[in-house]
Design an enzyme around this catalytic site. Structure first.
Site, short mmCIF file in Angstrom:
data_model
loop_
_atom_site.label_atom_id
_atom_site.label_comp_id
_atom_site.label_asym_id
_atom_site.label_seq_id
_atom_site.Cartn_x
_atom_site.Cartn_y
_atom_site.Cartn_z
N GLY A 258 0.78 -1.23 0.00
CA GLY A 258 0.00 0.00 0.00
C GLY A 258 0.81 1.29 0.00
O GLY A 258 0.24 2.38 0.09
N PRO A 301 4.92 -4.58 -0.89
CA PRO A 301 4.71 -3.45 -1.80
C PRO A 301 4.59 -3.91 -3.25
O PRO A 301 5.31 -4.81 -3.69
CB PRO A 301 5.99 -2.61 -1.62
CG PRO A 301 7.02 -3.61 -1.19
CD PRO A 301 6.30 -4.69 -0.43
N ARG A 303 2.81 -1.39 -6.01
CA ARG A 303 2.84 -0.11 -6.72
C ARG A 303 4.17 0.63 -6.54
O ARG A 303 4.71 1.19 -7.49
CB ARG A 303 1.70 0.76 -6.18
CG ARG A 303 1.50 2.08 -6.90
CD ARG A 303 0.57 3.01 -6.11
NE ARG A 303 -0.58 2.34 -5.58
CZ ARG A 303 -1.77 2.27 -6.19
NH1 ARG A 303 -1.95 2.87 -7.34
NH2 ARG A 303 -2.77 1.62 -5.64
N TYR A 348 -11.21 4.98 -10.63
CA TYR A 348 -10.94 5.60 -9.32
C TYR A 348 -10.85 7.12 -9.39
O TYR A 348 -10.54 7.76 -8.39
CB TYR A 348 -9.59 5.13 -8.76
CG TYR A 348 -9.35 3.64 -8.78
CD1 TYR A 348 -10.20 2.76 -8.13
CD2 TYR A 348 -8.24 3.11 -9.45
CE1 TYR A 348 -9.97 1.39 -8.13
CE2 TYR A 348 -7.99 1.74 -9.45
CZ TYR A 348 -8.85 0.89 -8.79
OH TYR A 348 -8.61 -0.45 -8.80
N CYS A 375 -15.30 4.06 -27.27
CA CYS A 375 -16.62 4.64 -27.46
C CYS A 375 -17.28 4.93 -26.13
O CYS A 375 -18.25 4.27 -25.75
CB CYS A 375 -17.49 3.70 -28.28
SG CYS A 375 -16.81 3.53 -29.90
N TYR A 405 -0.72 -1.46 -12.06
CA TYR A 405 -2.16 -1.54 -12.30
C TYR A 405 -2.58 -0.91 -13.61
O TYR A 405 -3.72 -0.48 -13.77
CB TYR A 405 -2.94 -0.93 -11.12
CG TYR A 405 -2.57 -1.57 -9.79
CD1 TYR A 405 -2.95 -2.88 -9.51
CD2 TYR A 405 -1.81 -0.89 -8.84
CE1 TYR A 405 -2.58 -3.49 -8.31
CE2 TYR A 405 -1.44 -1.49 -7.64
CZ TYR A 405 -1.84 -2.79 -7.39
OH TYR A 405 -1.47 -3.40 -6.21
#
Ligand code: LLP
Length: 447
Positions: A258, A301, A303, A348, A375, A405
């Site tokens: 995180g 970890p 990210r 998000y 579209c 991600y």
């Protein structure tokens, strides 16, 4: 180097052309096409090393061991699994598919963890077959399921995932330890034993399981470290309660992942040295308060290792000035990818930074929105960014910090093939994951 949020290998020449790891973006685009995910190998490796060293050093000072698991959900390929393993990290997987990649990379089972709130029987069987170092169990039902699949002669090593009520991180969907969500077992009891305590006791009651420890992951893109400390204290308290009740003091506590990164210029990422020191001193104080020796720790970890190491390279297709509500003009810049290669802005409301990277421009900037080719009007890549007023078709545009991600959550919406992942190191490029083709997609269609 042009600084955060770009990877350390990104620099801009006097002609305005940006290079990554010694390869300029025109070469990248000509060789690999656009859109493309570009991964700076040296940057990724150095972040993996920094996290490992920071935590090893800080935890050695309090007399505790620590393992760093790379959370493969952020992005996993065979090469990346190898790189992080070479840097001394283990690999955390969330599905059978991620497990397969880690195994294909040659990561020993003992260095792999398997997560998931609804592992299938076959995922559990594969994990046991591969001799994974830990299965993180997420519910009482799953504890039975894993125990039934293992044997007393070869007990499955498990950690129990608990929720502490600490809510941390960016968006509600990526915060995982508050109570009204699907993960883990709560440490809070309505009456009698808490679900977490029930889970721990159930594991101890099954000879086919070895209870390694307790796991807590509180959310993602966390920039305020206090949540980790509150959650760690709650977990250490639970560990002490279990020891008091059963005499079993579990050996390990996993604090999850995180760790937040910078997405925009001026944003400040969590500093691994700082956060490692803060967490170490806080868990040391907590363990002393609850009166138990320190466990071994682990962190996960994802990210923070791969996010800043990646960028996405696009080609601009159309530029359209649009008058918006306040009467001003917003320049819509359409690129050749979009929500299929980066769903995070749509899902998000995630913010990103983009620049024109193929040339210099001395034009003053305009307020721009970078959009994709799908579209859907929510197909936004960058909500708001200032780009040179002469931005035009054919320009190369890069979006920073898309390593985590991005590819791992990519889709084929509108039958758009997913871009390749191209690693850059020492002036060389190497395709880690090739570009999908229409034939790949049509091959799935059985007519
Ligand atoms: N460990 C566990 C048990 C996790 O559930 C996660 C992320 C991690 C580690 C790694 O978290 P990181 O260090 O990467 O923040 N798709 C969302 C993020 C979802 C994270 C889910 N769990 C996003 O794009 O922001």
């Amino acid at each position: 180097m042009i600084g955060e949020p770009w990877s350390t290998g990104v620099s801009r020449g006097s002609d305005g052309v940006v290079s990554v790891g010694g390869v300029d973006v025109h070469t990248l685009a000509a060789t690999h096409g656009t859109p493309a995910y570009v991964l700076d190998e040296a940057d990724l490796r150095s972040r993996a090393r920094s996290y490992r060293r920071a935590f090893e050093t800080a935890f050695a000072e309090i007399g505790a061991g620590v393992d760093v698991y790379y959370a493969g959900k952020a992005f996993l390929s065979v090469a990346v699994a190898r790189w992080v393993h070479e840097e001394g990290l283990r690999v955390d997987t969330a599905t059978g598919g991620e497990l397969a990649v880690a195994l294909r990379a040659g990561v020993p089972g003992a260095d792999i963890g398997l997560h998931g709130n609804n592992k299938s029987d076959s995922e559990i069987a594969r994990a046991l077959d591969a001799g994974v170092g830990r299965i993180i169990v997420d519910s009482l039902v799953e504890i039975e399921r894993v125990a039934d699949a293992a044997s007393a002669e070869h007990p499955a090593p498990v950690m129990v995932r608990v929720t502490t009520g600490v809510h941390a991180g960016g968006h509600e969907y990526i915060s995982t330890a508050h109570e009204d969500q699907k993960f883990g077992l709560s440490i809070h009891a309505a009456n009698g034993d808490s679900p977490a305590m029930q889970g721990l006791l159930k594991v101890l009651s099954r000879p086919e399981l070895t209870l390694l420890g307790i796991h807590s992951h509180i959310g993602s893109q966390i920039l305020d470290p206090s949540g980790f400390e509150v959650a760690a204290r709650a977990v250490l308290t639970l560990r002490a309660q279990l020891a008091e009740r059963t005499g079993v003091l579990v050996e390990e506590v996993d604090l999850g992942g995180g760790y937040g990164i910078a997405y925009l210029p001026g944003e400040v990422a969590l500093d691994p040295d700082r956060i490692a020191k803060d967490i170490a001193s806080s868990v040391s104080a907590s363990a002393q308060d609850v009166g138990t020796p320190l466990p071994r720790f682990s962190i996960e970890p994802g990210r923070a290792i791969v996010g800043p190491a990646g960028l996405t390279l696009y080609t601009v297709g159309t530029v359209k000035p649009v008058r918006i509500d306040d009467g001003s003009i917003r320049t819509y810049v359409s690129v050749d990818g979009g929500m299929s290669d980066n769903i995070r802005p749509a899902l998000y409301g995630a913010q990103y930074h983009a620049e024109i990277v193929g040339r210099r421009s001395d034009e003053s900037t305009v307020l721009a929105r970078v959009v994709g080719k799908h579209c859907e009007s929510g197909d936004i890549v960058v909500h708001e960014v200032r780009l040179p007023g002469d931005v035009r078709a054919g320009d190369l545009l890069a979006v920073a910090a898309t390593g985590a991600y991005g590819r791992s959550m990519a889709s084929n919406y509108n039958h758009v093939p997913r871009p390749p992942v191209v690693a850059v190191a020492d002036g060389q490029t190497r395709v880690l994951v090739r570009r999908e083709t229409e034939d790949d997609l049509l091959a799935l269609d059985q007519g």
